[in-house]
Write a protein that holds these residues in place. Structure first.
Motif, PDB file in Angstrom:
ATOM      1  N   UNK A  26       0.647  -1.319  -0.127  1.00  0.00           N
ATOM      2  CA  UNK A  26      -0.043  -0.187   0.048  1.00  0.00           C
ATOM      3  C   UNK A  26       0.811   1.247   0.135  1.00  0.00           C
ATOM      4  N   UNK A  29       2.142   1.960  -3.131  1.00  0.00           N
ATOM      5  CA  UNK A  29       1.126   2.636  -4.170  1.00  0.00           C
ATOM      6  C   UNK A  29       0.934   3.894  -3.906  1.00  0.00           C
ATOM      7  N   UNK A  30       1.159   4.358  -2.754  1.00  0.00           N
ATOM      8  CA  UNK A  30       1.014   5.680  -2.249  1.00  0.00           C
ATOM      9  C   UNK A  30       2.169   6.512  -2.926  1.00  0.00           C
ATOM     10  N   UNK A  33       1.656   7.090  -6.460  1.00  0.00           N
ATOM     11  CA  UNK A  33       0.756   7.915  -6.765  1.00  0.00           C
ATOM     12  C   UNK A  33       1.509   9.204  -6.831  1.00  0.00           C
ATOM     13  N   UNK A  36       3.344   9.560 -10.038  1.00  0.00           N
ATOM     14  CA  UNK A  36       2.598   9.780 -11.076  1.00  0.00           C
ATOM     15  C   UNK A  36       1.983  11.145 -11.262  1.00  0.00           C
ATOM     16  N   UNK A  37       1.603  11.915 -10.168  1.00  0.00           N
ATOM     17  CA  UNK A  37       0.985  13.168 -10.170  1.00  0.00           C
ATOM     18  C   UNK A  37       2.154  14.043 -10.399  1.00  0.00           C
ATOM     19  N   UNK A  40       2.585  13.575 -14.338  1.00  0.00           N
ATOM     20  CA  UNK A  40       1.315  14.351 -15.050  1.00  0.00           C
ATOM     21  C   UNK A  40       1.531  15.847 -15.108  1.00  0.00           C
ATOM     22  N   UNK A  43       4.355  16.971 -17.123  1.00  0.00           N
ATOM     23  CA  UNK A  43       4.448  16.313 -18.459  1.00  0.00           C
ATOM     24  C   UNK A  43       5.724  15.284 -18.556  1.00  0.00           C
ATOM     25  N   UNK A  48       5.952   8.984 -15.060  1.00  0.00           N
ATOM     26  CA  UNK A  48       4.683   8.358 -15.310  1.00  0.00           C
ATOM     27  C   UNK A  48       4.950   6.916 -15.361  1.00  0.00           C
ATOM     28  N   UNK A  52       3.818   3.611 -12.768  1.00  0.00           N
ATOM     29  CA  UNK A  52       3.096   2.452 -13.390  1.00  0.00           C
ATOM     30  C   UNK A  52       3.797   1.350 -13.152  1.00  0.00           C
ATOM     31  N   UNK A  55       3.323   0.525  -9.280  1.00  0.00           N
ATOM     32  CA  UNK A  55       1.802   0.209  -8.895  1.00  0.00           C
ATOM     33  C   UNK A  55       1.699  -1.353  -9.380  1.00  0.00           C
ATOM     34  N   UNK A  58       3.401  -3.481  -6.884  1.00  0.00           N
ATOM     35  CA  UNK A  58       2.461  -3.548  -5.702  1.00  0.00           C
ATOM     36  C   UNK A  58       1.287  -4.391  -5.813  1.00  0.00           C
ATOM     37  N   UNK A  59       0.678  -4.004  -6.630  1.00  0.00           N
ATOM     38  CA  UNK A  59      -0.587  -4.744  -7.050  1.00  0.00           C
ATOM     39  C   UNK A  59      -0.684  -6.228  -6.947  1.00  0.00           C
TER      40      UNK A  59
ATOM     41  N   UNK B  36      -6.205  -7.530  -8.820  1.00  0.00           N
ATOM     42  CA  UNK B  36      -5.209  -7.146  -9.640  1.00  0.00           C
ATOM     43  C   UNK B  36      -5.065  -7.779 -11.006  1.00  0.00           C
ATOM     44  N   UNK B  55       0.273   7.325 -20.571  1.00  0.00           N
ATOM     45  CA  UNK B  55      -0.042   8.634 -20.123  1.00  0.00           C
ATOM     46  C   UNK B  55      -1.534   8.623 -19.691  1.00  0.00           C
ATOM     47  N   UNK B  58      -1.932   5.804 -16.746  1.00  0.00           N
ATOM     48  CA  UNK B  58      -1.425   6.366 -15.341  1.00  0.00           C
ATOM     49  C   UNK B  58      -2.294   7.392 -15.024  1.00  0.00           C
ATOM     50  N   UNK B  65      -6.724   6.018  -7.641  1.00  0.00           N
ATOM     51  CA  UNK B  65      -6.169   5.710  -6.397  1.00  0.00           C
ATOM     52  C   UNK B  65      -7.021   6.773  -5.439  1.00  0.00           C
ATOM     53  N   UNK B 400      -5.529  -2.703  -0.662  1.00  0.00           N
ATOM     54  CA  UNK B 400      -5.058  -3.219  -2.284  1.00  0.00           C
ATOM     55  C   UNK B 400      -6.130  -3.452  -2.878  1.00  0.00           C
TER      56      UNK B 400
END
Lengths: 75, 536
Positions: A26, A29-30, A33, A36-37, A40, A43, A48, A52, A55, A58-59, B36, B55, B58, B65, B400
Motif C-alpha cells: 500500500x 502505491x501511495x 501515486x 505519477x502526479x 503528469x 509532463x 509516469x 506505473x 503500482x 505492488x498490486x 489485480x 499517459x 497512469x 487511487x 489493495x
C-alpha cells in the motif's frame, strides 16, 4: 478477531505478517501515486512510467505470493 | 469517438469482469488477489486494443487511487469505531440489551441487519452500513459470513435516495433532468417504485436466510409493514423532496420496529433453533466479561454520536455550507485514445470535502467514544494502543483490493471499454434492451462500488438509448438507478468493507456467490416490469 490476531501481530513483528506485507504494498502505491502526479503535472513520461511499474509490482504482490510463490514453496 | 463496436471489442471489454467473477466465485479467490488480475487484463486491453497510451492509463490509475482513498478513509474509520466498541466490550452489552428489547430473534436480525443499515444508508452511505453493521450482527450471534451478506442486502435499497439523495442527484445531472420538472418527478416515481419492489424482496430474503418457510410466515407482516414505511414512504417523498426521501422513512422504520417489538405477537422469545445464519455456540464476550455499569445506551454512544454529527453537518444548512467550502481535489490533464475517446482535463477532480465526508463523522464518533469509554474505566490501560494496532492490521489488506477495483473501473471508463460494453448490449438487443436496462445499472455499481458512479457513468447513455428505442426515458432511468441500487449489494469493494470488519477477508467470493443469485434475477424482474411499462 481479533484479540488473538492482535496479539499475534504484536508478537510476530507486524511487517512479517500478511497484513504487514500488504501495508508495504500500500505504501508503495501511495509513493507511486505521488510519482505519477509529479509526472503528469510536469509532463514527464519517465516519471509516469516509473509510477506505473511501481503500482504494477505492488498490486501483483498478493496474487503472486499466494498463488505462485507460496505454492511453489510448498512443493 | 470512433471505437469499433463489434463482438471482439465488446468481448474484450467484458473480459476483466468475467475473469474477476470466475476467480472470486468459481475459484474462491479473495478480492485482494482477484482484483489485480482483472486490472492487468484491463490495462493490456486498453493499451493494445483500445489504443490508449501509457499517459492515459497512469492518469486514470491516479484518478482511481484518489477515489479509492476516499473509500478507504471510510473503511479505516469504520474499523476504528468497531475496535473501540470491541475493546470496551460494548458488543456483549448490545447483544444482551437488544435481545431484551426485541426478544423475537427474527425481528432482532431484521432490525440490526436491515432497518439500522437503512438508517445509516439514509445519512452516510458509501459502504458505512456494511462496515458498521457486520460486527453488530456478529455481536448478536450471527455467523460472520451472514453478518456480511445481510447488511449488504439491507442497505442496498437506500442507495439511490440515501446519502441525502447523492446518487439521485447524479442521475438527474447526467440525464439532464431539471429539478421539479414533469420528467424529473416521473423518473423519481419510476425509480422509487422499482426500489420498493427490491425493498420487499430484501426483507423477505433476510427472513428466508434466517429460517426459511417458518421465518417467512412469522416475518411477512413485519416485513410488509416496514416496507410500506420505507419503500412506500420513499415513493411518496420523491414527489415532495428527493433529498430526504430515504432518510425520513428509514428513521420512521427504526422507531416503528421498536414499537412492533412491544406488540403481542412479537414481544415473546421466538427463534428458529436450526437457523443457518445463527451461531448457537456463540457466546461472544461472556457475561462476566461485561463492563460494569455499561447500559445499552452507553454501548451505543459512538453510534448515537455518529448519527448526531452526521445529521448536524449534513442537514443544518449553514454548518454544511461552512464546512463544505474546504475541498481537496487534484488536477488532471486531457488524455485521448487512438480512437479519439477523450477524457477532458480537470482542475479539481472528484474533490474531497474532509469535514463533510463520512469518514470524518466516523473518526470523531470513534475518538469521542474512545475517550468516553476510557474515562468510564471500560477501556483499560494499554487498550487504546491495542485499538489502533488492531485497526491497522485489520484494514490494510482491504486497501489493495479496493485500489485495484477502482483503478480497473477508471481504466475501463477512460479507455472507452465501459461505453462499448453498454452500447454493444443496446445495439444487439433493440427494444428487448429495456429488460436488461437495470442490469447495466447493476454492472456500473458492481464495477465502481457506487450507485452514484453508476448513474454518472450510464445516466446519459440510458437516456440516449431510450431516445433511440423510442421508449419513455423515465422508465429506463428508473430501471438504471434501481439496478445500480441493487448492484451495490454485489460490488466487491462494498463486500470487502464487510469482510474486513467481520474479519473474514478473503471470503468475498463466497459472499458474492450467495448474493448474486438474488440480485441478478431481481434486476431482470425489474427489467420485465420496465418492459411492460414501456409497452403499455
Amino acid at each position: 478477531m481479533t484479540e488473538r490476531e492482535g496479539v499475534s501481530v504484536e508478537e510476530k513483528s507486524f511487517f512479517q505478517t500478511r497484513a504487514g506485507g500488504l501495508t508495504i504494498a500500500f505504501l508503495v502505491i501511495m509513493a507511486a501515486f505521488a510519482v505519477i502526479m509529479a509526472g503528469l503535472s510536469g509532463g514527464n513520461d519517465g516519471l509516469c512510467t516509473a509510477g506505473f511499474i511501481m503500482i504494477g509490482a505492488a498490486m501483483l504482490y498478493s496474487p503472486v505470493k499466494v498463488h505462485l510463490y507460496d505454492r511453489l514453496k510448498k512443493k | 469517438m470512433n471505437i469499433p463496436i463489434n463482438f471482439f471489442m465488446w468481448g474484450l471489454a467484458c473480459l476483466p469482469i468475467i475473469v474477476l467473477l470466475v476467480l472470486m466465485i468459481k475459484f474462491q479467490w479473495g478480492a485482494t488477489e482477484a482484483a489485480p488480475v482483472g486490472l492487468v487484463i484491463t490495462v493490456i486491453t486498453g493499451l493494445v486494443f483500445y489504443k490508449a497510451d501509457i499517459r492515459l492509463i497512469v492518469s486514470e490509475g491516479a484518478k482511481g487511487i484518489w477515489n479509492a482513498l476516499t473509500i478507504l478513509l471510510i473503511v479505516w474509520t469504520a474499523v476504528l469505531m468497531y475496535q473501540v466498541g470491541s475493546e470496551a466490550k460494548a458488543f456483549s452489552v448490545i447483544r444482551d440489551g437488544m435481545r431484551k428489547l426485541l426478544p423475537n430473534e427474527l425481528l432482532l436480525v431484521l432490525t440490526m441487519g436491515w432497518i439500522f443499515e437503512s438508517f445509516l444508508q439514509g445519512i452516510t452511505g458509501f459502504g458505512v452500513p456494511v462496515a458498521v453493521g457486520a460486527p453488530l450482527l456478529i455481536g448478536i450471534g450471527v455467523k460472520p459470513m451472514w453478518a456480511v451478506i445481510i447488511p449488504l442486502l439491507g442497505q442496498s435499497w437506500g442507495n439511490t435516495f440515501g446519502t441525502l439523495g447523492a446518487a439521485w442527484d447524479a442521475l438527474a445531472m447526467s440525464a439532464g433532468l431539471t429539478a421539479g420538472s414533469k420528467e424529473y418527478l416521473a423518473t423519481a416515481f419510476c425509480t422509487a417504485a422499482f426500489i420498493w419492489f427490491w425493498n420487499i424482496i430484501d426483507g423477505m430474503v433476510i427472513c428466508w436466510f434466517y429460517g426459511k418457510g417458518k421465518a417467512i410466515k412469522k416475518g411477512i407482516l413485519p416485513v410488509m409493514f416496514i416496507s410500506l414505511i420505507q419503500g412506500g414512504g420513499e415513493l411518496l417523498l420523491t414527489q415532495v423532496n428527493t433529498t430526504i426521501a430515504c432518510f425520513v422513512p428509514a428513521c420512521i422504520s427504526l422507531v416503528a420496529v421498536l414499537l412492533l417489538g412491544q406488540m403481542k405477537p412479537y414481544k415473546k422469545d421466538w427463534c428458529v433453533e436450526e437457523s443457518q445464519i445463527m451461531d448457537r455456540t456463540f457466546a461472544g464476550q461472556s457475561a462476566d466479561d461485561k463492563p460494569e455499569g455499561m447500559t445499552l445506551i452507553h454501548a451505543f454512544v459512538p453510534y448515537f454520536l455518529l448519527s448526531a454529527i452526521t445529521l448536524i453537518v449534513l442537514v443544518v444548512k449553514p454548518v454544511n455550507t461552512f464546512l463544505s467550502q474546504f475541498q481537496i481535489g487534484l488536477a488532471f490533464p486531457e488524455t485521448q485514445t487512438g480512437y479519439g475517446y477523450v477524457n477532458e482535463a480537470t482542475e479539481c477532480f472528484s474533490p474531497l470535502s474532509p469535514f463533510t465526508h463520512a469518514s470524518m463523522f466516523l473518526l470523531l464518533s470513534s475518538l469521542i467514544g474512545l475517550v468516553y469509554y476510557k474515562k468510564k474505566g471500560w477501556i483499560k490501560n494499554g487498550g487504546v494502543k491495542g485499538v489502533f494496532v488492531r485497526s491497522v492490521s485489520m484494514t490494510m489488506p482491504s486497501g489493495i483490493a479496493v485500489i485495484g477495483l477502482v483503478i480497473m473501473s477508471k481504466v475501463m471508463a477512460g479507455t472507452g471499454q465501459t461505453v462499448v460494453l453498454a452500447n454493444g448490449i443496446a445495439n444487439v438487443l433493440g427494444k428487448v434492451y429495456v429488460v436488461l436496462s437495470p442490469f447495466v445499472g447493476l454492472l456500473g455499481s458492481f464495477m465502481t462500488g457506487s450507485n452514484m458512479s453508476s448513474n454518472i457513468l450510464f445516466g446519459g447513455f440510458q437516456t440516449t438509448t431510450a431516445g433511440l428505442l423510442e421508449v419513455d426515458p423515465s422508465v429506463i432511468l428508473g430501471a438504471q438507478s434501481s439496478g445500480g441500487s441493487i448492484g451495490s449489494a454485489v460490488s466487491p469493494s462494498n463486500i470487502i468493507l464487510g469482510t474486513t470488519t467481520a474479519d473474514i477477508l478473503g471470503n468475498e467470493g463466497k459472499v458474492l456467490k450467495k448474493i448474486i443469485v438474488i440480485t441478478v434475477p431481481v434486476a431482470i424482474a425489474i427489467g420485465v416490469l420496465a418492459f411492460a411499462a414501456v409497452s403499455l
